[in-house]
Every structure is written in C-alpha cells, then in structure tokens.
Design a protein around this motif. Structure first.
Motif, PDB file in Angstrom:
ATOM      1  N   THR A   1       4.958  -3.856   6.065  1.00  0.00           N
ATOM      2  CA  THR A   1       4.247  -1.944   6.195  1.00  0.00           C
ATOM      3  C   THR A   1       5.529  -1.443   6.846  1.00  0.00           C
ATOM      4  O   THR A   1       5.866  -0.959   7.866  1.00  0.00           O
TER       5      THR A   1
ATOM      6  N   SER B   1      -5.662   2.379   0.674  1.00  0.00           N
ATOM      7  CA  SER B   1      -4.898   1.251   1.200  1.00  0.00           C
ATOM      8  C   SER B   1      -5.621   0.231   1.456  1.00  0.00           C
ATOM      9  O   SER B   1      -5.347  -0.997   2.209  1.00  0.00           O
TER      10      SER B   1
ATOM     11  N   THR C   1       0.873  -1.294  -0.331  1.00  0.00           N
ATOM     12  CA  THR C   1       0.147   0.000  -0.265  1.00  0.00           C
ATOM     13  C   THR C   1       0.410   1.713  -0.374  1.00  0.00           C
ATOM     14  O   THR C   1       0.253   2.160   0.426  1.00  0.00           O
TER      15      THR C   1
ATOM     16  N   GLU D   1       3.213   0.901   8.462  1.00  0.00           N
ATOM     17  CA  GLU D   1       1.929   1.281   8.536  1.00  0.00           C
ATOM     18  C   GLU D   1       0.999   0.638   9.405  1.00  0.00           C
ATOM     19  O   GLU D   1       0.908   0.192   9.651  1.00  0.00           O
TER      20      GLU D   1
ATOM     21  N   GLU E   1      -1.664   1.132  10.965  1.00  0.00           N
ATOM     22  CA  GLU E   1      -3.293   1.004  10.694  1.00  0.00           C
ATOM     23  C   GLU E   1      -3.611  -0.335   9.733  1.00  0.00           C
ATOM     24  O   GLU E   1      -4.302  -1.468   9.118  1.00  0.00           O
TER      25      GLU E   1
ATOM     26  N   ASP F   1      -3.398   5.936  -1.733  1.00  0.00           N
ATOM     27  CA  ASP F   1      -3.406   6.899  -0.220  1.00  0.00           C
ATOM     28  C   ASP F   1      -4.971   5.650   0.517  1.00  0.00           C
ATOM     29  O   ASP F   1      -4.835   4.912   0.192  1.00  0.00           O
ATOM     30  N   SER F   2      -4.825   6.804   1.374  1.00  0.00           N
ATOM     31  CA  SER F   2      -4.841   6.040   2.716  1.00  0.00           C
ATOM     32  C   SER F   2      -6.600   4.855   3.021  1.00  0.00           C
ATOM     33  O   SER F   2      -6.465   3.711   3.035  1.00  0.00           O
ATOM     34  N   LYS F   3      -7.160   5.646   1.875  1.00  0.00           N
ATOM     35  CA  LYS F   3      -8.902   5.375   2.102  1.00  0.00           C
ATOM     36  C   LYS F   3      -9.149   4.073   1.365  1.00  0.00           C
ATOM     37  O   LYS F   3      -8.703   2.414   1.247  1.00  0.00           O
TER      38      LYS F   3
END
Ligand code: ADP
Ligand code: ADP
Length: 227
Positions: free
Chosen positions: A198, A177, A169, A200, A202, A173-175
C-alpha cells in the motif's frame, strides 16, 4: 510461512539490466500481517510476483511453508499457488456479466468442486464479507467497496493460508478503504497470513509489521505490537 533468503531479481539482458530486488531477507510467520510500502518503481510488484509464485528470483531462495519454491517447475509452482495463495488486486478483476454469486463461485467451477460445496462456500464467504443481500447483483450495480469485497470473497474460495493484496484500496475513497482493510484484518484474525502493498500509511497501520522498500532494498522496519 514465508522465508526469503538473499533474494535478487534482475530484469533484462546484459547492458539493459534492471536490478529490481537486491539481497532481500524477510520472513513472515504463520498468522503474520506484513505491509510493504515504498515509492513507485521500488520493487514492490516484483516482490509480490515472487511471493505469489508468478515469477522467479534471479538468485536466492523462497520457502513457502517449508517448500523451496525457487526449485519448482511452472506446473508445480501453479499447484502450490492454487493450494496456498489468494490474490487481491487494486482493480477488482470481476467478470462484469456474472452476478456476485457467480463471480465468487467461478474458481470453484474451474477446480471441479461439487455443486453443494460450491453453494455452501459462496454463501459462507458472502456473509463473511457482508454481501449476502447482493448475491444476484452484477458488478456495475455495486459500489467500489462492494466490488472489492466480492473479490476478497473470491480470493478465499480455495481456503488460502496466505493472502497477497496489491494496493487493494488503491481505487477506493478513504472511508471505504478503512472498511476493506478491516475486512482483511478480520481474515488475519482468523489465522490467514497477509502480505499487503500500500501507499497509504493509514492502511499500512492495520498490519502487525511494516517494511519500506527503496531501490530494491529493505530500508527500515517498524515493529508493531499485535493489535
Ligand atoms: P505499481 O507501481 O502500481 O506497482 P508498476 O507500473 O510499477 O505498478 O508495474 C505494473 C506492472 O508492470 C508490474 O507487474 C511490473 O512487473 C510491470 N512493469 C513495471 N515496469 C516495467 C518495465 N520497465 N518493463 C516491463 N514491465 C514492467
Ligand atoms: P513497484 O511495484 O514498487 O512500482 P516494480 O517491482 O514494478 O516496482 O519495479 C521495480 C523495478 O523493476 C523498476 O525499475 C521497473 O521498471 C523494473 N521492472 C519491473 N518489471 C519489469 C520487467 N518485466 N522488465 C524490466 N524491468 C522491470
């Protein structure tokens, strides 16, 4: 599925040695979902390359489905890789002039899979990742998330038992991802073992287990209840 025993990796020769992994012990069961976190230069890619049978440890053993990979020659390692492992990368590595259909089909062309089975597999996997309406599009006509879903479908054509995802990801973008990590989570629920790198938190939280690497060593572990 995966068992690493006292794995060390040293790059370079005397005086310029870089110790990338130090005494890594790790196992991931069949159906497991492991996330690996850690700063840049900590050894994540090195570990992934070893898991993917793309590189060998300097010492230690790697068992994949009970097979001691550390003892295999390059040809046998490549065979094992094609048989067991699907790769997903940060850059989607799609061929720009081929359609979604053709990109997914390509590894099966190389593997001499008969046309009818190729067709059935492409349609099944495109549906699995939600791209059945985009089969005749080329990558530049798709969003980043859609491109990654093509790459995910392509990684599945040989029915791998293990998916290795290196920052899948990282370019999204985060959505988007979260959408991609949910797709990977769905594969895991179908029984595919997943190892994910990762940055991130989240994204890592989708895994059943998170480990952190620093300076080539596993620093801490968080055990999650299966979700
Ligand atoms: P990332 O932080 O996204 O994992 P890196 O920049 O650490 O990416 O590494 C990208 C690739 O370059 C890796 O496959 C790694 O093996 C290789 N690499 C990293 N550092 C070196 C180095 N000092 N010399 C040669 N190759 C390297
Ligand atoms: P990460 O993926 O966590 O960024 P890497 O596994 O790429 O870390 O790198 C771990 C360490 O090994 C770093 O110090 C990096 O510079 C070094 N390294 C990685 N690949 C090579 C290589 N091919 N030759 C020499 N050093 C390397």
């Amino acid at each position: 599925m995966i068992e690493l025993k006292d794995i060390c990796k040293i790059y370079g020769k005397k005086n310029t040695e870089v110790s990338a992994l130090e005494h890594i012990n790790l196992s991931v069961p069949n159906g497991g979902f492991l996330a690996i976190m850690g700063p840049s230069g900590s050894g994540k890619s090195t570990l992934m390359n070893i898991l993917g049978c793309l590189d060998r440890p300097t010492s230690g053993q790697y068992f994949l489905n009970g097979i001691d990979v550390s003892t295999l020659n390059a040809d046998r390692a490549a065979e094992l890789r094609n048989q067991y492992i699907g790769f997903i990368f940060q850059s989607f590595l799609l061929l720009p002039k081929l359609t979604v259909y053709e990109n997914i089909e390509l590894p099966m062309l190389y593997a001499n899979v008969p046309p009818e089975i190729r067709r059935k597999t492409v349609l099944e996997l495109a549906e699995l990742v939600g791209l059945e309406h985009r089969l005749q599009h080329i990558p530049c006509e798709l969003s980043g998330g859609q491109c990654q879903r093509v790459a995910i479908a392509r990684s599945l054509v040989n029915h791998p038992k293990l998916i290795l995802a290196d920052e899948p990801t990282g370019n999204l973008d985060s959505k988007t991802s979260l959408d991609i990590i949910q797709t990977i989570g769905r594969l895991n629920k179908r029984g595919v073992t997943v190892v994910l790198i990762t940055h991130e938190q989240e994204i890592a939280n989708a895994a059943k287990r998170i480990i952190r690497i620093k300076d080539g060593k596993i620093m801490e572990e968080e055990q999650y209840a299966a979700v």
